[in-house]
Design a protein around this motif. Sequence first.
Motif, PDB file in Angstrom:
ATOM      1  N   ASN A  17       0.824  -1.210   0.000  1.00  0.00           N
ATOM      2  CA  ASN A  17       0.000   0.000   0.000  1.00  0.00           C
ATOM      3  C   ASN A  17       0.856   1.256   0.000  1.00  0.00           C
ATOM      4  O   ASN A  17       0.527   2.252  -0.655  1.00  0.00           O
ATOM      5  CB  ASN A  17      -0.933   0.010   1.217  1.00  0.00           C
ATOM      6  N   LEU A  18       1.940   1.211   0.747  1.00  0.00           N
ATOM      7  CA  LEU A  18       2.828   2.369   0.843  1.00  0.00           C
ATOM      8  C   LEU A  18       3.391   2.743  -0.531  1.00  0.00           C
ATOM      9  O   LEU A  18       3.472   3.921  -0.887  1.00  0.00           O
ATOM     10  CB  LEU A  18       3.978   2.057   1.809  1.00  0.00           C
ATOM     11  N   ILE A  19       3.745   1.735  -1.321  1.00  0.00           N
ATOM     12  CA  ILE A  19       4.339   1.985  -2.638  1.00  0.00           C
ATOM     13  C   ILE A  19       3.276   2.334  -3.674  1.00  0.00           C
ATOM     14  O   ILE A  19       3.454   3.243  -4.496  1.00  0.00           O
ATOM     15  CB  ILE A  19       5.147   0.752  -3.104  1.00  0.00           C
ATOM     16  N   ILE A  20       2.148   1.653  -3.628  1.00  0.00           N
ATOM     17  CA  ILE A  20       1.129   1.776  -4.671  1.00  0.00           C
ATOM     18  C   ILE A  20       0.296   3.042  -4.536  1.00  0.00           C
ATOM     19  O   ILE A  20      -0.076   3.672  -5.535  1.00  0.00           O
ATOM     20  CB  ILE A  20       0.206   0.531  -4.653  1.00  0.00           C
ATOM     21  N   ASN A  21      -0.020   3.442  -3.297  1.00  0.00           N
ATOM     22  CA  ASN A  21      -0.995   4.515  -3.096  1.00  0.00           C
ATOM     23  C   ASN A  21      -0.597   5.843  -3.723  1.00  0.00           C
ATOM     24  O   ASN A  21      -1.468   6.624  -4.121  1.00  0.00           O
ATOM     25  CB  ASN A  21      -1.254   4.712  -1.594  1.00  0.00           C
ATOM     26  N   LEU A  22       0.695   6.125  -3.788  1.00  0.00           N
ATOM     27  CA  LEU A  22       1.129   7.371  -4.408  1.00  0.00           C
ATOM     28  C   LEU A  22       0.666   7.429  -5.857  1.00  0.00           C
ATOM     29  O   LEU A  22       0.179   8.465  -6.327  1.00  0.00           O
ATOM     30  CB  LEU A  22       2.655   7.487  -4.338  1.00  0.00           C
ATOM     31  N   PHE A  23       0.768   6.294  -6.563  1.00  0.00           N
ATOM     32  CA  PHE A  23       0.364   6.254  -7.964  1.00  0.00           C
ATOM     33  C   PHE A  23      -1.158   6.206  -8.105  1.00  0.00           C
ATOM     34  O   PHE A  23      -1.718   6.818  -9.011  1.00  0.00           O
ATOM     35  CB  PHE A  23       1.005   5.044  -8.660  1.00  0.00           C
ATOM     36  N   LEU A  24      -1.815   5.476  -7.209  1.00  0.00           N
ATOM     37  CA  LEU A  24      -3.270   5.396  -7.276  1.00  0.00           C
ATOM     38  C   LEU A  24      -3.915   6.750  -7.005  1.00  0.00           C
ATOM     39  O   LEU A  24      -5.019   7.024  -7.491  1.00  0.00           O
ATOM     40  CB  LEU A  24      -3.802   4.360  -6.268  1.00  0.00           C
ATOM     41  N   GLY A  25      -3.234   7.612  -6.247  1.00  0.00           N
ATOM     42  CA  GLY A  25      -3.763   8.940  -6.004  1.00  0.00           C
ATOM     43  C   GLY A  25      -3.963   9.724  -7.296  1.00  0.00           C
ATOM     44  O   GLY A  25      -4.861  10.569  -7.397  1.00  0.00           O
ATOM     45  N   LEU A  26      -3.130   9.426  -8.298  1.00  0.00           N
ATOM     46  CA  LEU A  26      -3.262  10.124  -9.577  1.00  0.00           C
ATOM     47  C   LEU A  26      -4.592   9.812 -10.256  1.00  0.00           C
ATOM     48  O   LEU A  26      -5.080  10.621 -11.050  1.00  0.00           O
ATOM     49  CB  LEU A  26      -2.107   9.741 -10.508  1.00  0.00           C
ATOM     50  N   SER A  27      -5.186   8.651  -9.957  1.00  0.00           N
ATOM     51  CA  SER A  27      -6.478   8.322 -10.567  1.00  0.00           C
ATOM     52  C   SER A  27      -7.566   9.275 -10.091  1.00  0.00           C
ATOM     53  O   SER A  27      -8.541   9.525 -10.815  1.00  0.00           O
ATOM     54  CB  SER A  27      -6.868   6.868 -10.264  1.00  0.00           C
ATOM     55  N   ILE A  28      -7.419   9.808  -8.876  1.00  0.00           N
ATOM     56  CA  ILE A  28      -8.362  10.827  -8.397  1.00  0.00           C
ATOM     57  C   ILE A  28      -8.239  12.073  -9.258  1.00  0.00           C
ATOM     58  O   ILE A  28      -9.239  12.693  -9.643  1.00  0.00           O
ATOM     59  CB  ILE A  28      -8.090  11.166  -6.915  1.00  0.00           C
ATOM     60  N   GLY A  29      -6.995  12.445  -9.597  1.00  0.00           N
ATOM     61  CA  GLY A  29      -6.777  13.580 -10.480  1.00  0.00           C
ATOM     62  C   GLY A  29      -7.412  13.362 -11.841  1.00  0.00           C
ATOM     63  O   GLY A  29      -8.039  14.265 -12.404  1.00  0.00           O
ATOM     64  N   SER A  30      -7.288  12.150 -12.373  1.00  0.00           N
ATOM     65  CA  SER A  30      -7.909  11.830 -13.657  1.00  0.00           C
ATOM     66  C   SER A  30      -9.421  11.975 -13.593  1.00  0.00           C
ATOM     67  O   SER A  30     -10.052  12.546 -14.491  1.00  0.00           O
ATOM     68  CB  SER A  30      -7.549  10.397 -14.076  1.00  0.00           C
ATOM     69  N   SER A  31     -10.014  11.459 -12.521  1.00  0.00           N
ATOM     70  CA  SER A  31     -11.462  11.528 -12.366  1.00  0.00           C
ATOM     71  C   SER A  31     -11.950  12.967 -12.316  1.00  0.00           C
ATOM     72  O   SER A  31     -12.934  13.331 -12.969  1.00  0.00           O
ATOM     73  CB  SER A  31     -11.875  10.783 -11.087  1.00  0.00           C
ATOM     74  N   VAL A  32     -11.246  13.806 -11.556  1.00  0.00           N
ATOM     75  CA  VAL A  32     -11.646  15.212 -11.429  1.00  0.00           C
ATOM     76  C   VAL A  32     -11.522  15.932 -12.769  1.00  0.00           C
ATOM     77  O   VAL A  32     -12.443  16.636 -13.197  1.00  0.00           O
ATOM     78  CB  VAL A  32     -10.789  15.926 -10.357  1.00  0.00           C
ATOM     79  N   VAL A  33     -10.404  15.762 -13.457  1.00  0.00           N
ATOM     80  CA  VAL A  33     -10.166  16.475 -14.714  1.00  0.00           C
ATOM     81  C   VAL A  33     -11.168  16.034 -15.786  1.00  0.00           C
ATOM     82  O   VAL A  33     -11.751  16.872 -16.492  1.00  0.00           O
ATOM     83  CB  VAL A  33      -8.714  16.260 -15.189  1.00  0.00           C
ATOM     84  N   VAL A  34     -11.385  14.722 -15.926  1.00  0.00           N
ATOM     85  CA  VAL A  34     -12.348  14.240 -16.915  1.00  0.00           C
ATOM     86  C   VAL A  34     -13.752  14.759 -16.586  1.00  0.00           C
ATOM     87  O   VAL A  34     -14.484  15.214 -17.482  1.00  0.00           O
ATOM     88  CB  VAL A  34     -12.352  12.694 -16.970  1.00  0.00           C
ATOM     89  N   ALA A  35     -14.130  14.717 -15.312  1.00  0.00           N
ATOM     90  CA  ALA A  35     -15.465  15.188 -14.916  1.00  0.00           C
ATOM     91  C   ALA A  35     -15.640  16.672 -15.216  1.00  0.00           C
ATOM     92  O   ALA A  35     -16.711  17.101 -15.667  1.00  0.00           O
ATOM     93  CB  ALA A  35     -15.699  14.922 -13.431  1.00  0.00           C
ATOM     94  N   ARG A  36     -14.606  17.471 -14.976  1.00  0.00           N
ATOM     95  CA  ARG A  36     -14.703  18.908 -15.241  1.00  0.00           C
ATOM     96  C   ARG A  36     -14.938  19.187 -16.719  1.00  0.00           C
ATOM     97  O   ARG A  36     -15.830  19.948 -17.098  1.00  0.00           O
ATOM     98  CB  ARG A  36     -13.420  19.610 -14.810  1.00  0.00           C
ATOM     99  N   TYR A  37     -14.103  18.593 -17.551  1.00  0.00           N
ATOM    100  CA  TYR A  37     -14.252  18.822 -18.982  1.00  0.00           C
ATOM    101  C   TYR A  37     -15.557  18.218 -19.507  1.00  0.00           C
ATOM    102  O   TYR A  37     -16.170  18.757 -20.430  1.00  0.00           O
ATOM    103  CB  TYR A  37     -13.057  18.247 -19.731  1.00  0.00           C
TER     104      TYR A  37
END
Length: 472
Positions: free
Chosen positions: A63-83
Amino acid sequence: MKKSYEIDMCNGPLLGKILRFSIPLMFSGILQLLFNAADIIVVGRFTSSDALAAVGSTTSLNNLIINLFLGLSIGSSVVVARYYGAQDWKKVGESVHTSILISALAGVALIFLGIALARPLLEAMGTPENVLDQAVLYMRIIFVGMPAMMVYNFGAAILRAVGDTRRPLIFLLISGIINVCLNLFFVIVFEMGVAGVSLATVISQFISAALVVICLVRSGSHYRLTLTGLRISKKVLLEILRVGLPAGIQSTVFNISNVLIQSSINSFGSIAVAGNTAAANLEGFVYTSMNAIYQASLSFTSQNVGARKTERIVPILVRCLACVVVIGVGLSTIVLLLNREFLGIYSSDPAVIEYGVGRLKVVCLTYFLCGIMDVTCGSIRGLGYSVTPTIVSLIGACGLRIVWIYTIFNLVDRSLFTLYLSYPVTWIITFAAHLICFIVYFQRWKQKDARWKAGHALPTAAESVHPAASKV
């Protein structure tokens, strides 16, 4: 025209749509927990206790290693939803293709990280010698599946951004069933032990990734994925990083603080650890259900900001807060009423059950506070601010908890009750801080939106996605 599996987040009544969005997510999270439990049960029942320990010893490190990268999926969700809310279809396409490509690249990077760091990090964590080799093997095989895990999570984030939470649930159900079947097949028939369980997990992850990619490729909507469109837009990537990187850092630091809390619990002995583990697993079902409302607050707020439906932002937060309180209190009540029966599934030892009950009476009873904290944080991120809620969360729900351990817990009353009390106290403080930040940032957004609508300054596409980027 919206497809039947999409949700129009920018028009009409909110409550029904929030529930329609959230319920499949709740089932997805619960299914994931059940499938994870099945992995542990199979390796525990059909192999050795060393194999079970090997699988369990890698969880926090993974979890310690993976979560940093999985956090980027939140960014993807926000950006796609905005546009998507702004109906900027060109940017929706760029966001989708950028997200999928960076997810695959991040997954490949994780393969090398996991394989190279597995043994030295597990040794640094003090993994017992008798399980170290199996733990290293398990972790290395799991990390071979990281590209699939990343692609699925980013793909599911894209679908959530447009209101589709049903198909990710179906994909998870299919891959989860395959995972359980392969677990039994590899472990019982081929007696592969830890290697069998990890291999089953990797295969099921590639299946779920394939399903979400096929879904995006066959989509007739503006978020359709094409091979020729796969390229990274620097502008979109920076927008994703602005939202997702702080979220990933927050998750990573939380895992570090959780290690410290776990160390404090460890000092009370193995029976206390067992009771705490059982109770925490039960609480996971409550948390997963509340987290679905957090995802709703994130997506609904993002789309309405993109569509400049300012008048819907506060009602979204209010309804999401009401939903998360009802869900949190309702599920926690069920767990508390049947606490001994549920804990008995994990252990028949009365002492273990007593320790578990002790945690549930403090943490689970007040778990709805964690829900309202997360939902408010989701609304702030939906407004386009990610750094601020990350800092607030790290100081409030993480930093204050560490301070509590070194002061109240260590100096005043070194008991599990006092340790567990740090959770509701920090949730309340962090929620209050998030709420103040939301009010400030919403007013800022409202004023800027009013100027835009008055025609004094029309927003660019980037400003529509991040209206106050320089002030975060």
